[in-house]
Design a protein around this motif. Sequence first.
Motif, PDB file in Angstrom:
ATOM      1  N   THR A  34       0.984  -1.170   0.041  1.00  0.00           N
ATOM      2  CA  THR A  34      -0.018  -0.162   0.031  1.00  0.00           C
ATOM      3  C   THR A  34       0.864   1.249   0.046  1.00  0.00           C
ATOM      4  OG1 THR A  34      -1.446  -1.299   1.331  1.00  0.00           O
ATOM      5  CG2 THR A  34      -2.192   1.004   1.090  1.00  0.00           C
ATOM      6  N   GLY A 112       9.948  11.718  15.408  1.00  0.00           N
ATOM      7  CA  GLY A 112       8.979  12.516  14.711  1.00  0.00           C
ATOM      8  C   GLY A 112       9.031  13.959  15.110  1.00  0.00           C
ATOM      9  N   VAL A 115      10.882  16.724  12.982  1.00  0.00           N
ATOM     10  CA  VAL A 115      10.160  17.679  11.995  1.00  0.00           C
ATOM     11  C   VAL A 115       9.935  18.914  12.207  1.00  0.00           C
ATOM     12  CG1 VAL A 115       8.532  17.291  10.163  1.00  0.00           C
ATOM     13  CG2 VAL A 115       9.610  15.234  10.939  1.00  0.00           C
ATOM     14  N   ARG A 124       6.575  22.489   0.942  1.00  0.00           N
ATOM     15  CA  ARG A 124       5.629  23.065   0.129  1.00  0.00           C
ATOM     16  C   ARG A 124       5.945  24.161  -0.809  1.00  0.00           C
ATOM     17  NH1 ARG A 124       0.650  21.558   2.388  1.00  0.00           N
ATOM     18  NH2 ARG A 124       0.534  20.628   4.475  1.00  0.00           N
ATOM     19  N   ASP A 130      -0.400  17.972   0.905  1.00  0.00           N
ATOM     20  CA  ASP A 130      -0.769  17.349   2.179  1.00  0.00           C
ATOM     21  C   ASP A 130      -0.373  15.719   1.818  1.00  0.00           C
ATOM     22  OD1 ASP A 130      -1.656  19.875   3.314  1.00  0.00           O
ATOM     23  OD2 ASP A 130      -3.835  19.098   2.919  1.00  0.00           O
ATOM     24  N   ILE A 137       6.057  11.065   5.493  1.00  0.00           N
ATOM     25  CA  ILE A 137       6.137  10.842   6.768  1.00  0.00           C
ATOM     26  C   ILE A 137       5.951   9.378   7.372  1.00  0.00           C
ATOM     27  CG2 ILE A 137       5.503  11.404   9.114  1.00  0.00           C
ATOM     28  CD1 ILE A 137       5.732  14.207   8.053  1.00  0.00           C
ATOM     29  N   ALA A 141       8.414   6.563   8.880  1.00  0.00           N
ATOM     30  CA  ALA A 141       8.044   5.857   9.852  1.00  0.00           C
ATOM     31  C   ALA A 141       7.965   4.580   9.821  1.00  0.00           C
ATOM     32  CB  ALA A 141       6.717   6.468  10.623  1.00  0.00           C
TER      33      ALA A 141
ATOM     34  N   HIS B   3       0.500  19.228  10.684  1.00  0.00           N
ATOM     35  CA  HIS B   3       1.363  19.674   9.397  1.00  0.00           C
ATOM     36  C   HIS B   3       0.187  19.572   8.211  1.00  0.00           C
ATOM     37  CE1 HIS B   3       4.930  20.462  11.235  1.00  0.00           C
ATOM     38  NE2 HIS B   3       5.356  19.067  11.522  1.00  0.00           N
ATOM     39  N   ILE B   4      -0.846  18.954   8.174  1.00  0.00           N
ATOM     40  CA  ILE B   4      -1.739  18.937   7.254  1.00  0.00           C
ATOM     41  C   ILE B   4      -3.184  18.767   8.153  1.00  0.00           C
ATOM     42  CG2 ILE B   4      -0.279  17.661   5.622  1.00  0.00           C
ATOM     43  CD1 ILE B   4      -2.091  15.005   6.449  1.00  0.00           C
ATOM     44  N   PRO B   5      -4.210  19.407   7.065  1.00  0.00           N
ATOM     45  CA  PRO B   5      -5.398  19.119   7.893  1.00  0.00           C
ATOM     46  C   PRO B   5      -6.025  17.894   8.292  1.00  0.00           C
ATOM     47  CG  PRO B   5      -5.687  20.664   5.837  1.00  0.00           C
ATOM     48  CD  PRO B   5      -4.324  19.918   5.832  1.00  0.00           C
ATOM     49  N   LEU B  16      -5.132  10.518  11.797  1.00  0.00           N
ATOM     50  CA  LEU B  16      -4.383  10.035  10.578  1.00  0.00           C
ATOM     51  C   LEU B  16      -4.854   8.784  10.225  1.00  0.00           C
ATOM     52  CD1 LEU B  16      -0.821  10.434  12.210  1.00  0.00           C
ATOM     53  CD2 LEU B  16      -1.660  11.862  10.487  1.00  0.00           C
ATOM     54  N   TYR B  19      -7.802   9.724   8.016  1.00  0.00           N
ATOM     55  CA  TYR B  19      -7.270  10.482   6.843  1.00  0.00           C
ATOM     56  C   TYR B  19      -6.762   9.649   5.960  1.00  0.00           C
ATOM     57  CZ  TYR B  19      -4.144  13.313   3.999  1.00  0.00           C
ATOM     58  OH  TYR B  19      -3.519  13.933   2.856  1.00  0.00           O
ATOM     59  N   SER B  20      -6.183   8.597   6.079  1.00  0.00           N
ATOM     60  CA  SER B  20      -5.544   7.779   5.099  1.00  0.00           C
ATOM     61  C   SER B  20      -6.056   6.405   5.265  1.00  0.00           C
ATOM     62  CB  SER B  20      -3.983   7.867   5.071  1.00  0.00           C
ATOM     63  OG  SER B  20      -3.378   6.909   4.165  1.00  0.00           O
ATOM     64  N   LEU B  22      -6.593   3.895   3.393  1.00  0.00           N
ATOM     65  CA  LEU B  22      -6.056   2.671   2.596  1.00  0.00           C
ATOM     66  C   LEU B  22      -4.588   2.047   3.527  1.00  0.00           C
ATOM     67  CD1 LEU B  22      -6.303   3.602  -1.072  1.00  0.00           C
ATOM     68  CD2 LEU B  22      -7.502   1.475   0.121  1.00  0.00           C
ATOM     69  N   THR B  23      -4.046   3.098   4.046  1.00  0.00           N
ATOM     70  CA  THR B  23      -2.604   2.627   4.594  1.00  0.00           C
ATOM     71  C   THR B  23      -2.734   2.316   6.079  1.00  0.00           C
ATOM     72  OG1 THR B  23      -2.180   4.989   5.114  1.00  0.00           O
ATOM     73  CG2 THR B  23      -1.010   3.963   3.209  1.00  0.00           C
ATOM     74  N   ARG B  60       4.123  11.971  23.544  1.00  0.00           N
ATOM     75  CA  ARG B  60       2.961  12.028  24.719  1.00  0.00           C
ATOM     76  C   ARG B  60       1.775  11.468  24.415  1.00  0.00           C
ATOM     77  NH1 ARG B  60       0.792  16.642  26.630  1.00  0.00           N
ATOM     78  NH2 ARG B  60       0.649  17.841  24.539  1.00  0.00           N
ATOM     79  N   ASN B 145       5.017   6.135  16.866  1.00  0.00           N
ATOM     80  CA  ASN B 145       5.467   7.447  17.526  1.00  0.00           C
ATOM     81  C   ASN B 145       5.946   8.406  16.476  1.00  0.00           C
ATOM     82  OD1 ASN B 145       6.903   5.574  20.226  1.00  0.00           O
ATOM     83  ND2 ASN B 145       4.979   6.033  19.962  1.00  0.00           N
ATOM     84  N   ARG B 146       6.501   7.993  15.394  1.00  0.00           N
ATOM     85  CA  ARG B 146       6.880   8.833  14.457  1.00  0.00           C
ATOM     86  C   ARG B 146       6.062   9.636  13.521  1.00  0.00           C
ATOM     87  NH1 ARG B 146      11.289   6.018  15.884  1.00  0.00           N
ATOM     88  NH2 ARG B 146      13.438   6.875  15.752  1.00  0.00           N
ATOM     89  N   TYR B 147       5.020   8.742  13.445  1.00  0.00           N
ATOM     90  CA  TYR B 147       3.804   9.103  12.735  1.00  0.00           C
ATOM     91  C   TYR B 147       2.857  10.288  13.365  1.00  0.00           C
ATOM     92  CZ  TYR B 147      -0.153   7.934   9.327  1.00  0.00           C
ATOM     93  OH  TYR B 147      -0.969   7.778   8.410  1.00  0.00           O
ATOM     94  N   ASP B 149       4.013  12.173  15.817  1.00  0.00           N
ATOM     95  CA  ASP B 149       4.892  13.255  16.160  1.00  0.00           C
ATOM     96  C   ASP B 149       5.318  14.127  14.976  1.00  0.00           C
ATOM     97  OD1 ASP B 149       4.388  13.439  18.880  1.00  0.00           O
ATOM     98  OD2 ASP B 149       6.218  12.218  19.296  1.00  0.00           O
ATOM     99  N   GLY B 150       5.750  13.110  13.978  1.00  0.00           N
ATOM    100  CA  GLY B 150       6.135  13.713  12.743  1.00  0.00           C
ATOM    101  C   GLY B 150       5.055  14.668  11.998  1.00  0.00           C
ATOM    102  N   MET B 151       3.850  14.118  12.169  1.00  0.00           N
ATOM    103  CA  MET B 151       2.565  14.901  11.593  1.00  0.00           C
ATOM    104  C   MET B 151       2.138  15.861  12.433  1.00  0.00           C
ATOM    105  SD  MET B 151       2.244  13.624   8.610  1.00  0.00           S
ATOM    106  CE  MET B 151       0.596  14.405   8.161  1.00  0.00           C
TER     107      MET B 151
END
Lengths: 188, 191
Positions: A34, A112, A115, A124, A130, A137, A141, B3-5, B16, B19-20, B22-23, B60, B145-147, B149-151
Motif C-alpha cells: 500500500t 518524529g 520535523v 510546500r 498534504d 512521513i 516511520a 502539518h496537514i488538515p 491520521l 485521513y488515510s 488505505l494505509t 506524549r 510514535n514517528r507518525y 509526532d512527525g505529523m
Amino acid sequence: MAHIALPDESLPGIVGLFNFRPETAGPLQLLAETLLRGESPLTSGERELIASYVSHLNDTHFCHSSHGSAAMAHFGYDLNLIDDIKNGFEVIEVSPKLRALLHIAGKVQKSGKAVTDEDIAAARAEGAGDKDIHDTILIAAAFSMFNRYVDGLGTWAPQENEAYREMGQRMAFTGYVRYSVQADAEEV
Amino acid sequence: MPHIPLPEHLPGITGLLEYSRLTAEPIRQLTQFILRGENSLTPAERELIATIVSHNNECRFCTAAHTAAADALLGETETCEIMKRDIDAAPVSDKMRALLKIAKQVQVSGKAVTQEAVAFAKEQGATDVEIHDTVLIAGLFCLYNRYVDGMATVAPTDPQFYKGLGQRLVDYGYNRLPNGYDHLKRQNQPT
C-alpha cells in the motif's frame, strides 16, 4: 545467525521473518504494498528511494539494498546507482520537491519531533501537497519499524548489490503481497 | 497544529488513520494481531511494551494512550509508573523485565539489541515467538510514535481523554470501529 531459530536460515532479512511468523507477514506485506505501490502523488520509484534512504540512515543493509534495487528497477537505472543513495544523490536525478521530502524523511528517521514547521514549509514551497507530506512521513516511520524488525532480530543480508537485482525487480513489478518466500531462497 | 488538515474531533493517531484509510488498514490489522491476538504474552504485557517504547520516544499521545490501556487491563496504575522510572523495579515477571529491556534497545535501534539481552530473556523463559513479537511491537511503536509526532498531531492535555481512549482500546481493540468515529464529534463540542 539470527537471535531466534528461523525455520529456514538461508532466507535473508525480512524474508526469513515472514517465514517464521506468517500471521504478521500478511499485514506487513500489505503495508509495504500500500505504501510503496498503492495510490500516491509520489511515484513508486520516489517512494522506494525514500524507503531505501531511511534504511541507509538506519544502517539496515538488507532494506537499503532491496528497496534501492526496487527504486532502480522503477527508474530503469543501473543497479549500482544504489550506492548513490548513500552519497546524497549526486547522480540520481532528484527533483527539488523530492529533495525536500527526503530531508523530512531523514528527520523522521531520528524522531518524529525532529520535523519542524520550516521543513514542511520548505517542501510546500517546492510544490509538495498534504498527501506528499503524509506519505513521506508514514513511509519513513514504517521503515523505522521494518529496519528495527530486521536488525533487532539479527537477520543476515547478502552484501553485494547484485544479490538484490531480481528481488528489486520483483518488489517493483510483482509487488509485495504475492511475494514468494521460496523464490528468494533460490536466488541468494 | 498538525502539518496537514486532519479531523479535529480525532486527535493523535485516530485522525491520521481516518485521513488515510488505505494505509491504516494493514497497520490496524498488524496491531490488532500483535497486541490482541492469541499469544503467550497477555494483552497487558504487550501494552507495557507499547508504553515503554512510546515513553522512550517521548511521544506524549501514544504514551498516555497505552499507559491508560495497560492500566485498565491491569486494574492499577503502579506498574506503568514504576516501569517508566526503572524496568528492574517494575512488578512484572523476570521474563517480562528481560523483554522490556529488549524493547528499550529496539527503540534506540535494531542494531542496539545485544546477544546478551536476548540470551538473558531466553534464560528467563522467553520463547522465540515472544522475542520476535517483542521486537515487532517495539518496531511498530517506533512507526506510530514517528507518525503521530512527525505529523504534529494534537495530544489532548485532559487525562480523562486518555482514560476513555484506553478503555476503548480494551473494549474494541485496534480495528476501525464498525460505524466510524462520527459519534465522537458531539463530545468535543463546547458545553
